[in-house]
Design a protein around this motif. Sequence first.
Motif, PDB file in Angstrom:
ATOM      1  N   HIS A 227       8.304 -26.634  55.915  1.00  0.00           N
ATOM      2  CA  HIS A 227       8.840 -27.080  57.197  1.00  0.00           C
ATOM      3  C   HIS A 227       8.617 -28.582  57.378  1.00  0.00           C
ATOM      4  CE1 HIS A 227       9.913 -23.157  58.817  1.00  0.00           C
ATOM      5  NE2 HIS A 227       8.768 -22.686  58.351  1.00  0.00           N
ATOM      6  N   ASN A 228       8.015 -29.209  56.376  1.00  0.00           N
ATOM      7  CA  ASN A 228       7.797 -30.659  56.429  1.00  0.00           C
ATOM      8  C   ASN A 228       9.014 -31.352  55.821  1.00  0.00           C
ATOM      9  OD1 ASN A 228       7.005 -33.349  55.945  1.00  0.00           O
ATOM     10  ND2 ASN A 228       4.846 -32.751  55.814  1.00  0.00           N
ATOM     11  N   MET A 229       9.882 -31.870  56.687  1.00  0.00           N
ATOM     12  CA  MET A 229      11.119 -32.474  56.210  1.00  0.00           C
ATOM     13  C   MET A 229      10.863 -33.758  55.424  1.00  0.00           C
ATOM     14  SD  MET A 229      13.466 -30.365  57.060  1.00  0.00           S
ATOM     15  CE  MET A 229      12.262 -29.050  56.834  1.00  0.00           C
ATOM     16  N   GLY A 230       9.743 -34.437  55.716  1.00  0.00           N
ATOM     17  CA  GLY A 230       9.406 -35.630  54.947  1.00  0.00           C
ATOM     18  C   GLY A 230       9.128 -35.300  53.492  1.00  0.00           C
ATOM     19  N   SER A 231       8.356 -34.225  53.258  1.00  0.00           N
ATOM     20  CA  SER A 231       8.073 -33.785  51.891  1.00  0.00           C
ATOM     21  C   SER A 231       9.346 -33.330  51.199  1.00  0.00           C
ATOM     22  CB  SER A 231       7.055 -32.644  51.908  1.00  0.00           C
ATOM     23  OG  SER A 231       5.829 -33.067  52.463  1.00  0.00           O
ATOM     24  N   MET A 232      10.207 -32.635  51.930  1.00  0.00           N
ATOM     25  CA  MET A 232      11.485 -32.200  51.369  1.00  0.00           C
ATOM     26  C   MET A 232      12.315 -33.401  50.916  1.00  0.00           C
ATOM     27  SD  MET A 232      12.315 -28.934  51.259  1.00  0.00           S
ATOM     28  CE  MET A 232      11.808 -27.343  51.875  1.00  0.00           C
ATOM     29  N   GLN A 233      12.410 -34.404  51.783  1.00  0.00           N
ATOM     30  CA  GLN A 233      13.203 -35.587  51.479  1.00  0.00           C
ATOM     31  C   GLN A 233      12.646 -36.319  50.267  1.00  0.00           C
ATOM     32  OE1 GLN A 233      15.796 -36.782  53.890  1.00  0.00           O
ATOM     33  NE2 GLN A 233      16.450 -37.999  52.155  1.00  0.00           N
ATOM     34  N   GLN A 234      11.314 -36.354  50.165  1.00  0.00           N
ATOM     35  CA  GLN A 234      10.657 -37.085  49.087  1.00  0.00           C
ATOM     36  C   GLN A 234      10.779 -36.376  47.739  1.00  0.00           C
ATOM     37  OE1 GLN A 234       6.527 -37.737  49.929  1.00  0.00           O
ATOM     38  NE2 GLN A 234       6.111 -38.745  47.971  1.00  0.00           N
ATOM     39  N   LEU A 235      10.745 -35.043  47.770  1.00  0.00           N
ATOM     40  CA  LEU A 235      10.632 -34.282  46.524  1.00  0.00           C
ATOM     41  C   LEU A 235      11.954 -33.737  46.000  1.00  0.00           C
ATOM     42  CD1 LEU A 235       8.726 -32.935  44.421  1.00  0.00           C
ATOM     43  CD2 LEU A 235       8.554 -30.997  45.996  1.00  0.00           C
ATOM     44  N   CYS A 236      12.797 -33.222  46.895  1.00  0.00           N
ATOM     45  CA  CYS A 236      13.958 -32.432  46.484  1.00  0.00           C
ATOM     46  C   CYS A 236      15.208 -33.280  46.299  1.00  0.00           C
ATOM     47  CB  CYS A 236      14.233 -31.328  47.502  1.00  0.00           C
ATOM     48  SG  CYS A 236      12.820 -30.242  47.806  1.00  0.00           S
ATOM     49  N   SER A 237      16.097 -32.788  45.455  1.00  0.00           N
ATOM     50  CA  SER A 237      17.395 -33.436  45.269  1.00  0.00           C
ATOM     51  C   SER A 237      18.502 -32.666  45.966  1.00  0.00           C
ATOM     52  CB  SER A 237      17.711 -33.540  43.765  1.00  0.00           C
ATOM     53  OG  SER A 237      17.639 -32.262  43.143  1.00  0.00           O
ATOM     54  N   LYS A 238      18.383 -31.338  46.008  1.00  0.00           N
ATOM     55  CA  LYS A 238      19.362 -30.498  46.697  1.00  0.00           C
ATOM     56  C   LYS A 238      18.647 -29.567  47.659  1.00  0.00           C
ATOM     57  CE  LYS A 238      23.013 -30.482  43.171  1.00  0.00           C
ATOM     58  NZ  LYS A 238      23.876 -29.635  42.301  1.00  0.00           N
ATOM     59  N   GLY A 239      19.410 -29.011  48.596  1.00  0.00           N
ATOM     60  CA  GLY A 239      18.823 -28.118  49.579  1.00  0.00           C
ATOM     61  C   GLY A 239      19.727 -26.943  49.883  1.00  0.00           C
ATOM     62  N   VAL A 240      19.088 -25.841  50.286  1.00  0.00           N
ATOM     63  CA  VAL A 240      19.796 -24.653  50.749  1.00  0.00           C
ATOM     64  C   VAL A 240      19.265 -24.327  52.139  1.00  0.00           C
ATOM     65  CG1 VAL A 240      20.096 -22.171  50.440  1.00  0.00           C
ATOM     66  CG2 VAL A 240      20.263 -23.683  48.475  1.00  0.00           C
ATOM     67  N   LEU A 241      20.167 -24.152  53.081  1.00  0.00           N
ATOM     68  CA  LEU A 241      19.788 -23.815  54.450  1.00  0.00           C
ATOM     69  C   LEU A 241      20.062 -22.339  54.700  1.00  0.00           C
ATOM     70  CD1 LEU A 241      18.896 -24.575  57.307  1.00  0.00           C
ATOM     71  CD2 LEU A 241      21.248 -25.294  57.776  1.00  0.00           C
ATOM     72  N   LEU A 242      18.998 -21.596  55.020  1.00  0.00           N
ATOM     73  CA  LEU A 242      19.134 -20.179  55.343  1.00  0.00           C
ATOM     74  C   LEU A 242      19.099 -19.986  56.846  1.00  0.00           C
ATOM     75  CD1 LEU A 242      16.803 -18.393  52.735  1.00  0.00           C
ATOM     76  CD2 LEU A 242      19.260 -18.829  52.586  1.00  0.00           C
ATOM     77  N   ASN A 243      19.945 -19.082  57.321  1.00  0.00           N
ATOM     78  CA  ASN A 243      19.977 -18.761  58.744  1.00  0.00           C
ATOM     79  C   ASN A 243      20.236 -17.270  58.901  1.00  0.00           C
ATOM     80  OD1 ASN A 243      20.024 -19.138  61.556  1.00  0.00           O
ATOM     81  ND2 ASN A 243      22.257 -19.313  61.540  1.00  0.00           N
ATOM     82  N   ASN A 244      19.267 -16.561  59.495  1.00  0.00           N
ATOM     83  CA  ASN A 244      19.372 -15.119  59.701  1.00  0.00           C
ATOM     84  C   ASN A 244      19.692 -14.367  58.406  1.00  0.00           C
ATOM     85  OD1 ASN A 244      18.889 -15.468  62.437  1.00  0.00           O
ATOM     86  ND2 ASN A 244      21.055 -15.573  62.957  1.00  0.00           N
ATOM     87  N   GLY A 245      19.072 -14.820  57.312  1.00  0.00           N
ATOM     88  CA  GLY A 245      19.201 -14.111  56.051  1.00  0.00           C
ATOM     89  C   GLY A 245      20.401 -14.472  55.206  1.00  0.00           C
ATOM     90  N   SER A 246      21.192 -15.443  55.631  1.00  0.00           N
ATOM     91  CA  SER A 246      22.382 -15.842  54.876  1.00  0.00           C
ATOM     92  C   SER A 246      22.357 -17.345  54.612  1.00  0.00           C
ATOM     93  CB  SER A 246      23.661 -15.483  55.646  1.00  0.00           C
ATOM     94  OG  SER A 246      23.746 -14.094  55.862  1.00  0.00           O
ATOM     95  N   VAL A 247      23.073 -17.767  53.574  1.00  0.00           N
ATOM     96  CA  VAL A 247      23.187 -19.195  53.272  1.00  0.00           C
ATOM     97  C   VAL A 247      24.220 -19.798  54.210  1.00  0.00           C
ATOM     98  CG1 VAL A 247      23.829 -20.907  51.546  1.00  0.00           C
ATOM     99  CG2 VAL A 247      22.558 -18.876  50.849  1.00  0.00           C
ATOM    100  N   SER A 248      23.764 -20.712  55.068  1.00  0.00           N
ATOM    101  CA  SER A 248      24.693 -21.346  56.007  1.00  0.00           C
ATOM    102  C   SER A 248      25.130 -22.725  55.522  1.00  0.00           C
ATOM    103  CB  SER A 248      24.053 -21.479  57.392  1.00  0.00           C
ATOM    104  OG  SER A 248      22.895 -22.291  57.339  1.00  0.00           O
ATOM    105  N   TYR A 249      24.368 -23.320  54.574  1.00  0.00           N
ATOM    106  CA  TYR A 249      24.767 -24.625  54.041  1.00  0.00           C
ATOM    107  C   TYR A 249      24.044 -24.860  52.721  1.00  0.00           C
ATOM    108  CZ  TYR A 249      25.866 -29.579  53.692  1.00  0.00           C
ATOM    109  OH  TYR A 249      26.333 -30.799  53.256  1.00  0.00           O
ATOM    110  N   MET A 250      24.715 -25.565  51.799  1.00  0.00           N
ATOM    111  CA  MET A 250      24.095 -25.985  50.543  1.00  0.00           C
ATOM    112  C   MET A 250      24.699 -27.320  50.136  1.00  0.00           C
ATOM    113  SD  MET A 250      23.714 -23.944  46.927  1.00  0.00           S
ATOM    114  CE  MET A 250      22.690 -24.626  45.610  1.00  0.00           C
ATOM    115  N   GLY A 251      23.838 -28.275  49.823  1.00  0.00           N
ATOM    116  CA  GLY A 251      24.316 -29.603  49.449  1.00  0.00           C
ATOM    117  C   GLY A 251      23.145 -30.495  49.106  1.00  0.00           C
ATOM    118  N   THR A 252      23.323 -31.799  49.215  1.00  0.00           N
ATOM    119  CA  THR A 252      22.225 -32.726  48.965  1.00  0.00           C
ATOM    120  C   THR A 252      21.134 -32.488  49.997  1.00  0.00           C
ATOM    121  OG1 THR A 252      23.123 -34.455  50.392  1.00  0.00           O
ATOM    122  CG2 THR A 252      23.854 -34.430  48.087  1.00  0.00           C
ATOM    123  N   ILE A 253      19.919 -32.865  49.663  1.00  0.00           N
ATOM    124  CA  ILE A 253      18.805 -32.587  50.572  1.00  0.00           C
ATOM    125  C   ILE A 253      18.982 -33.339  51.890  1.00  0.00           C
ATOM    126  CG2 ILE A 253      17.342 -34.416  49.639  1.00  0.00           C
ATOM    127  CD1 ILE A 253      16.255 -30.924  50.946  1.00  0.00           C
TER     128      ILE A 253
END
Length: 425
Positions: A227-253
């Motif tokens: 849940h630390n968006m700073g760590s996510m931004q620093q470490l990851c290249s891509k991201g997946v957003l889950l909402n209520n058990g489904s993928v609602s978005y996938m793209g760059t972090i």
Amino acid sequence: MSNIAIEFENISKQYALGSIGTGTLSRDLNRWWARMRGKEDPYLRIGEVNDRSQKATGDFVWALKDIDFKVEQGEVLGIIGKNGAGKSTLLKILSRVTSPTTGCIRARGRIASLLEVGTGFHPEMTGRENIYMNGSIMGMTKAEITRKLDEIVNFAGVEKYIDTPVKRYSSGMTVRLGFAIAAHLEPEILVVDEVLAVGDAEFQRKAIGKMQDVSKGEGRTVLFVSHNMGSMQQLCSKGVLLNNGSVSYMGTIGDTIHTYQSGIIVQNIFKDQDGDPDSLLLFDASVSSSDGEVFYNSSEIMIRFKVKVARKIPSLVIGFNLYSSWGHPLARTDYNDSNDLMTLALGIYEFVFKIPSFTLSDGDYRVVFDVAERNVKCYSTEKSSLSFSVVQDGESNFGNRFCEQVNFKSSLIRENWLSDFYEIG
């Protein structure tokens, strides 16, 4: 040869609410026999979407529903979502802690997981014995584990307690050893849940650095939940957003964080009246970023609000306090910080305060307005507050180092952020 490290294909997970099993032994056996033949569960029920904000009306719920995406080799994927979105369930299925209701996962290579404090540890065994046991589970030989042993112990910082049973470790020591094992025993896929938040700040920096080395230097795949968006931004290249058990978005972090925050930032604007309409009235307040809906370290943050002065008040207080997510006061500012005004004539005024770039570090903040008659009465309440979240700008590491210093000092100083105020009616 394909460079796909993990492929999630139609992954769904259904849970029964309030009961376990099908109700009878014969049905449980029928379910097992269908699974052994690769058939669909004969007792599969149509369940509800996993929305925690709604009361359940059925007996079953879909923790995950139709998850489909691929992860390339050497990629660092951040999985983002609210509590209950299905992040941990997805990682448990990948780590084979639990099985999916439908679908399958194809993964290449050994998977090392750190999902909870003490995952895979036997409490009666020493730290050294648990290292060998975890390595053996991953398919490593005793010689391979011995070669990595000193490096693991040094990274975890538990040299003094390595021959002590793990049941006597603190949660921080346990997670340090668990991460050191998962990261150093050469897995092709490293899965890390929010558990790193248990460690102290120094260990979190070491862990993020190690994950960067594992992914960039060694070409291994990392799945990271936080849940630390700073760590996510620093470490990851891509991201997946889950909402209520489904993928609602996938793209760059960056785009994934943008999409996530645009949906969770609440109370960054209010128009309800707060105060006494016959004396002082605070209304129409908002907080915004120079970068649109995302608040970066490098963004200029603008706070606007309107106040109606309905009667002559000899000494006015109009401003706000800035608090951290922990409720610590960071700074305070008032409309008369930069002038000698003590009151205002009757009318409606708009106030604009600007927080300069690289003033706030990544984290959650709350603006609490203070509109009062000095030493007499306060006209604003706890309802008159705004909230926003700041994430680290991936292109600027200087900003975060500078912000840590400012946040440390800002509770001791009086900030002057007033840009302008003017009568509008």
